[in-house]
Design a protein around this motif. Structure first.
Motif, mmCIF file in Angstrom:
data_model
loop_
_atom_site.group_PDB
_atom_site.id
_atom_site.type_symbol
_atom_site.label_atom_id
_atom_site.label_comp_id
_atom_site.label_asym_id
_atom_site.label_seq_id
_atom_site.Cartn_x
_atom_site.Cartn_y
_atom_site.Cartn_z
ATOM 1 N N SER A 98 0.679 -1.242 0.056
ATOM 2 C CA SER A 98 0.000 -0.066 -0.008
ATOM 3 C C SER A 98 0.809 1.140 0.072
ATOM 4 C CB SER A 98 -0.892 -0.007 1.233
ATOM 5 O OG SER A 98 -0.263 0.270 2.538
ATOM 6 N N ARG A 99 2.154 1.138 0.422
ATOM 7 C CA ARG A 99 3.049 2.482 0.367
ATOM 8 C C ARG A 99 3.412 2.912 -0.996
ATOM 9 N NH1 ARG A 99 8.048 1.637 1.551
ATOM 10 N NH2 ARG A 99 8.035 -0.774 1.459
ATOM 11 N N PHE A 100 3.224 4.320 -0.997
ATOM 12 C CA PHE A 100 3.962 4.805 -2.209
ATOM 13 C C PHE A 100 4.299 6.601 -1.811
ATOM 14 C CE2 PHE A 100 -0.661 6.460 -1.803
ATOM 15 C CZ PHE A 100 -0.585 7.690 -2.033
ATOM 16 N N THR A 101 5.169 6.877 -2.492
ATOM 17 C CA THR A 101 5.753 8.206 -2.137
ATOM 18 C C THR A 101 4.729 9.442 -2.691
ATOM 19 O OG1 THR A 101 7.767 7.553 -2.514
ATOM 20 C CG2 THR A 101 7.566 10.047 -2.587
ATOM 21 N N TYR A 102 4.224 10.120 -1.646
ATOM 22 C CA TYR A 102 3.063 11.155 -2.178
ATOM 23 C C TYR A 102 3.696 12.469 -2.210
ATOM 24 C CZ TYR A 102 3.296 12.753 2.660
ATOM 25 O OH TYR A 102 3.816 13.073 4.173
ATOM 26 N N ALA A 103 5.193 12.553 -1.885
ATOM 27 C CA ALA A 103 5.775 13.928 -2.075
ATOM 28 C C ALA A 103 7.423 13.760 -1.602
ATOM 29 C CB ALA A 103 5.050 15.016 -1.182
ATOM 30 N N ILE A 104 8.069 14.639 -2.395
ATOM 31 C CA ILE A 104 9.533 14.785 -1.842
ATOM 32 C C ILE A 104 9.779 16.162 -1.299
ATOM 33 C CG2 ILE A 104 11.811 14.601 -2.806
ATOM 34 C CD1 ILE A 104 11.106 12.676 -4.776
ATOM 35 N N GLY A 105 10.067 16.119 -0.286
ATOM 36 C CA GLY A 105 10.217 17.472 0.489
ATOM 37 C C GLY A 105 11.563 18.276 0.105
ATOM 38 N N THR A 106 11.589 19.646 0.367
ATOM 39 C CA THR A 106 12.562 20.486 0.213
ATOM 40 C C THR A 106 12.868 21.423 1.590
ATOM 41 O OG1 THR A 106 12.111 20.563 -2.107
ATOM 42 C CG2 THR A 106 13.340 22.531 -1.097
ATOM 43 N N LEU A 107 14.174 21.162 1.868
ATOM 44 C CA LEU A 107 14.495 21.927 3.030
ATOM 45 C C LEU A 107 15.150 23.244 2.673
ATOM 46 C CD1 LEU A 107 15.727 21.343 6.111
ATOM 47 C CD2 LEU A 107 17.923 20.779 5.080
ATOM 48 N N VAL A 108 14.764 24.021 3.425
ATOM 49 C CA VAL A 108 15.365 25.435 3.283
ATOM 50 C C VAL A 108 15.824 25.970 4.745
ATOM 51 C CG1 VAL A 108 13.789 26.151 1.496
ATOM 52 C CG2 VAL A 108 12.979 26.533 3.783
ATOM 53 N N LEU A 109 16.648 26.923 4.704
ATOM 54 C CA LEU A 109 17.259 27.783 5.771
ATOM 55 C C LEU A 109 16.498 29.062 5.700
ATOM 56 C CD1 LEU A 109 19.356 27.858 7.849
ATOM 57 C CD2 LEU A 109 20.787 29.430 6.350
ATOM 58 N N TRP A 110 15.662 29.368 6.819
ATOM 59 C CA TRP A 110 14.928 30.390 6.736
ATOM 60 C C TRP A 110 14.942 31.419 7.820
ATOM 61 C CZ3 TRP A 110 10.290 31.162 9.614
ATOM 62 C CH2 TRP A 110 9.195 32.229 9.302
ATOM 63 N N SER A 111 14.627 32.533 7.442
ATOM 64 C CA SER A 111 14.572 33.731 8.587
ATOM 65 C C SER A 111 13.258 34.473 8.464
ATOM 66 C CB SER A 111 15.915 34.522 8.768
ATOM 67 O OG SER A 111 15.685 35.570 9.353
ATOM 68 N N ALA A 112 12.788 35.208 9.498
ATOM 69 C CA ALA A 112 11.726 36.049 9.360
ATOM 70 C C ALA A 112 11.995 37.230 8.938
ATOM 71 C CB ALA A 112 10.764 35.952 10.408
ATOM 72 N N LYS A 113 13.167 37.481 8.751
ATOM 73 C CA LYS A 113 13.909 38.959 8.493
ATOM 74 C C LYS A 113 14.154 38.871 7.117
ATOM 75 C CE LYS A 113 15.920 39.547 12.974
ATOM 76 N NZ LYS A 113 17.099 39.990 13.466
ATOM 77 N N ASP A 114 13.694 39.827 6.335
ATOM 78 C CA ASP A 114 14.092 40.372 5.122
ATOM 79 C C ASP A 114 15.530 40.573 4.880
ATOM 80 O OD1 ASP A 114 11.331 39.981 4.116
ATOM 81 O OD2 ASP A 114 11.027 42.203 4.174
ATOM 82 N N GLY A 115 16.140 39.835 3.591
ATOM 83 C CA GLY A 115 17.532 40.009 3.463
ATOM 84 C C GLY A 115 18.612 39.239 4.611
#
Length: 252
Positions: A98-115
């Motif tokens: 029954s198993r299947f891959t429904y998505a391949i995720g993407t990792l990001v380094l993120w800050s709430a601050k612009d720039g």
């Protein structure tokens, strides 16, 4: 006396809706925290299209594994990795094949601050921050991927004293969003809206810097024979669900 056509159609529509409702079922779904937003949209569309209701619980994949092995009544697992569903299948808790891959995720380094975060992640080497948020790598695949990135950059020993560890990727996101950490490794799906970073600044980590984040769905033995569970597993493979998934930055 013959019923007017318009009224007949209205009564027929209500009768069909009542019949569909009578056959509708509910499925309990354990959903990886990174997949919260897309799954909420998918569940709403699924209910509108099929009449079946998906009851969603969000959290860390590692915790769901422990709960399932201890008898939690989930019927479907939408994991943040492919190892956990495979392990559950070996242990007899997943319906075979029954198993299947429904998505391949993407990792990001993120800050709430612009720039604040540049497009190559060089901010990690500058050291101009007090706290770096990551998800618990023992429970959350995105946290494990984050540690692999830092290992590859040779920065683990330097950055470890600055880690703020979230129990799951949702809590990790909150650390950064509230400013308790200046930046952190999160899922692209958490910060993307309509194909763009909704707020702040981010570095989309190249896929070759960590193991692929293959997210597998699995029908648990507790969901065998549940019409809603079977329908949802099929629905996740359909164009409407895939369109929603893709809009949050996942691939297939």
């Amino acid at each position: 006396m013959q019923m007017p056509a318009a009224r007949f159609l209205s009564v027929l529509s209500l009768a069909l809706a009542a019949a569909a409702s009578a056959h509708a079922e509910q499925v309990s779904v354990a959903v990886a925290a990174n997949f919260t937003a897309p799954m909420q949209k998918i569940a709403a569309a699924f209910e509108a299209d099929t009449g079946h209701k998906a009851e969603l619980s969000f959290g860390a994949t590692g915790k769901f594994y422990a709960q399932i092995t201890n008898g939690a009544p989930f019927q479907i697992l939408l994991s943040a990795d492919d190892n956990t569903p495979a392990k559950l299948e070996r242990e007899g808790k997943v319906v075979a094949n029954s198993r299947f891959t429904y998505a391949i995720g993407t990792l990001v380094l993120w800050s709430a601050k612009d720039g604040y975060v540049d497009d190559k992640g060089a901010v990690l080497k500058s050291g101009d921050f007090k706290h770096l948020a990551i998800a618990n790598p023992k429970l959350a695949p995105y946290g494990l991927a984050a540690t692999q990135v830092m290992d590859k950059l040779g920065l683990t020993a330097t950055l470890q004293p600055r880690f703020v560890q979230g129990e799951n990727i949702a809590q990790t996101y909150q650390f950064v969003a509230t400013g308790n950490a200046q930046l952190g490794f999160v899922a692209l799906s958490q910060v993307m809206v309509d194909g763009k970073i909704a707020q702040g600044s981010a570095w989309q980590v190249p896929a070759d810097m960590h193991e692929p984040i293959r997210q597998d769905a699995a029908l648990l033995e507790t969901g065998k024979g549940n019409a809603a569970a079977t329908a949802l597993m099929q629905y996740l493979k359909g164009d409407k669900a895939k369109g929603i998934i893709k809009s949050y930055g996942y691939s297939f």
